[in-house]
Design a protein around this motif. Structure first.
Motif, PDB file in Angstrom:
ATOM      1  N   ALA A  45       1.001  -1.356   0.118  1.00  0.00           N
ATOM      2  CA  ALA A  45      -0.016   0.106  -0.016  1.00  0.00           C
ATOM      3  C   ALA A  45       0.986   1.190   0.060  1.00  0.00           C
ATOM      4  N   ALA A  46       1.874   1.232   0.802  1.00  0.00           N
ATOM      5  CA  ALA A  46       3.073   2.609   0.750  1.00  0.00           C
ATOM      6  C   ALA A  46       3.426   2.590  -0.775  1.00  0.00           C
ATOM      7  N   SER A  49       0.977   4.325  -2.545  1.00  0.00           N
ATOM      8  CA  SER A  49       0.956   5.553  -2.601  1.00  0.00           C
ATOM      9  C   SER A  49       1.904   6.352  -3.190  1.00  0.00           C
ATOM     10  N   TYR A 240      -3.648   3.530   2.507  1.00  0.00           N
ATOM     11  CA  TYR A 240      -2.470   3.215   3.382  1.00  0.00           C
ATOM     12  C   TYR A 240      -2.483   3.695   4.713  1.00  0.00           C
TER      13      TYR A 240
END
Length: 253
Positions: A45-46, A49, A240
């Motif tokens: 997720a990071a 992002s 995130y």
């Protein structure tokens, strides 16, 4: 998850993923006993992002946002994003102002063409745009302005007349006279000197208002794309942050 698992989703190299972690764009990964990195859904997720932030705000600001978040400086990250939105708004306002000025310039070019075909009576001139260079006094008289006004326009970057090598006097050739005519009309339309200087310079560079309009259309498309990218980045970043706020082992019941 392995670095290759994260890299494959985005067409990256595994080294790029390791570099992003090293630079603080991803949270630190745990290691196996043999030293291999262990990535999780949080790292995935990071990475989504960060990669979504890049086209929206640029690589530098995207990195600043992610490193600030991982240093527990969320307000700093959000402030950086706010600045990006403020810049986009300023760019939109500038584009709108230039478009309005171009509309005036189109009228101004028609005005100049009329002068070339139907010259106004004026002492010392036999045509709308003089064939030879004018002095600052002659151009000021032609426009009904003072020489001081023309010097102010020159200082603002609107006019750039060459100088006579012998006398150092300004010489306004037909192109300079045209720029002064256009600037005079824009000024009467209420446009500030900075905007007039920008538009006249773009007219010189583009070679006419038609090509400038095409350039402005391209600028509009890029602003729209950036705005859409900001929406995508906001969604990825929110996902995130929500995931990172969950307790270990999953969401609380």
């Amino acid at each position: 998850m392995r670095p290759a698992d994260l890299a494959r989703e985005h067409g990256l190299s595994t080294q790029a993923v390791r570099n992003y972690e090293r630079d603080g764009f991803l949270p630190p990964a745990e290691r196996t006993s043999s030293g291999y990195r262990i990535y999780t859904a949080l790292h995935a997720a990071a990475l989504r992002s960060f990669l979504a932030l890049v086209p929206a705000y640029g690589h530098a600001l995207a990195g600043l946002v992610m490193t600030a978040l991982h240093a527990d400086r969320q307000d700093e990250a959000l402030t950086a994003i706010d600045r990006g939105h403020a810049q986009l708004l300023r760019d939109r306002e500038t584009l709108a102002a230039v478009r309005r000025a171009v509309d005036h310039l189109s009228t101004a070019q028609e005005f100049v063409e009329v002068h070339e075909t139907f010259p106004r009576p004026q002492s010392g001139s036999q045509s709308g745009l003089p064939r030879g260079p004018l002095s600052i006094g002659e151009l000021a008289h032609r426009l009904g302005l003072s020489p001081a006004t023309l010097r102010t326009w020159e200082a603002a970057g609107i006019l750039a007349p060459p100088r006579d090598r012998a006398t150092s006097h300004r010489l306004y050739h037909p192109g300079d006279t045209r720029d002064a005519e256009l600037a005079h009309l824009l000024r009467r339309g209420g446009y500030p000197l900075a905007h007039i200087a920008s538009v006249v310079q773009q007219i010189r560079t583009a070679g006419g208002t038609a090509r400038l309009t095409e350039a402005l259309d391209g600028w509009q498309h890029r602003l729209t794309a950036r705005g859409r990218a900001m929406l995508t980045a906001a969604a990825r970043l929110d996902a995130y942050l929500s995931l990172s706020a969950e307790p270990p082992g999953g969401p609380a019941c």
